[in-house]
Design an enzyme around this catalytic site. Structure first.
Site, short mmCIF file in Angstrom:
data_model
loop_
_atom_site.label_atom_id
_atom_site.label_comp_id
_atom_site.label_asym_id
_atom_site.label_seq_id
_atom_site.Cartn_x
_atom_site.Cartn_y
_atom_site.Cartn_z
CG ASP A 66 -2.01 0.92 1.30
OD1 ASP A 66 -2.71 1.01 0.29
OD2 ASP A 66 -2.22 1.57 2.34
CE1 TYR A 68 6.41 3.81 3.54
CE2 TYR A 68 7.24 4.79 1.52
CZ TYR A 68 7.39 3.91 2.56
OH TYR A 68 8.51 3.12 2.64
CG PHE A 79 9.46 -1.08 0.25
CD1 PHE A 79 9.19 -1.35 1.57
CD2 PHE A 79 9.16 -2.05 -0.70
CE1 PHE A 79 8.64 -2.57 1.96
CE2 PHE A 79 8.61 -3.27 -0.33
CZ PHE A 79 8.35 -3.53 1.00
CG HIS A 188 6.89 -6.36 5.49
ND1 HIS A 188 7.29 -5.14 6.00
CD2 HIS A 188 6.25 -6.10 4.33
CE1 HIS A 188 6.88 -4.19 5.18
NE2 HIS A 188 6.25 -4.74 4.16
#
Length: 226
Positions: A66, A68, A79, A188
């Site tokens: 998703d 930020y 990322f 993760h």
């Protein structure tokens, strides 16, 4: 929403853009805009991952979940954050792993555009989000679209290195032909899970080993701080 997408992706995904679900995404985003809701990333950057990494250049797929959802962070690359924005915790843990894996100094910026330009598709499963509401656009159809992206890469290319970190990303393995691609899985890099198998995974050096094995150019993982 004005769909601006790089030409090689437009060719590969043309069928998806004409489907009802995609029209539903566009209608939803238009409705959000009409309600004066702030959406991240800005409209012109929703397809930034595709602009930075043309289909013909994809060598590695790094899957995020998703965008930020705070001001100024999302710019369409999983990322990654623009230069000048504080490095988020998951990305900082990626940098720590890069440091222990290949000795790279911890960068001062979180802009991963240099990776994207070398063929690392930084793909979020959902391509937009309402400000300050994580996963708020997760069910509007983006997953159908990005699943199709993964399937197209799997079908039309070979030897791609897929980096699947965390359970959500690992569920995408079913979309990938494992007889002709490489899948590297780990926890993760979030502070909640990085110590459960992300640290020490050596995925950055392993990715380059797999690329070199196929006589492809390795990824230069350094970050351009300037």
């Amino acid at each position: 929403m004005n769909v601006q997408i790089e030409e090689s992706w437009k060719r590969v995904l043309q069928e998806e853009f004409s489907k009802d679900y995609f029209a539903g995404i566009v209608d939803f985003l238009k409705a959000e805009k009409a309600l004066k809701r702030e959406i991240f990333p800005p409209g012109n950057l929703i397809f930034n991952a595709f602009a930075q990494t043309p289909f013909d250049k994809v060598k590695v797929v790094l899957l995020g979940q998703d965008p930020y959802h705070n001001q100024g962070q999302a710019h369409g690359l999983a990322f990654s954050v623009p230069k000048g924005v504080r490095i988020p915790p998951s990305l900082l843990n990626m940098y720590k792993e890069l440091h222990t894996d290949i000795g790279m100094p911890i960068p001062k910026t979180g802009d991963l555009s240099y990776w994207a330009q070398q063929g690392v598709l930084l793909l979020n499963a959902t391509l937009s989000v309402r400000a300050h509401e994580a996963n708020s656009h997760a069910k509007i159809g983006w997953t159908t679209f990005t699943n199709a992206v993964i399937e197209k890469i799997s079908a039309e290319k070979k030897g791609i290195v897929f980096l699947l970190w965390g359970r959500f990303a690992q569920e995408k393995q079913a979309l990938i032909d494992q007889s002709k691609h490489y899948i590297l899985t780990a926890a993760h890099p979030s502070p909640l899970s990085a110590h459960n198998g992300f640290f020490g995974c050596k995925h950055f050096s392993r990715t380059n080993e797999l690329l070199l094995k196929q006589h492809q150019t390795a990824i230069d993982w350094k970050i351009q701080d300037e």
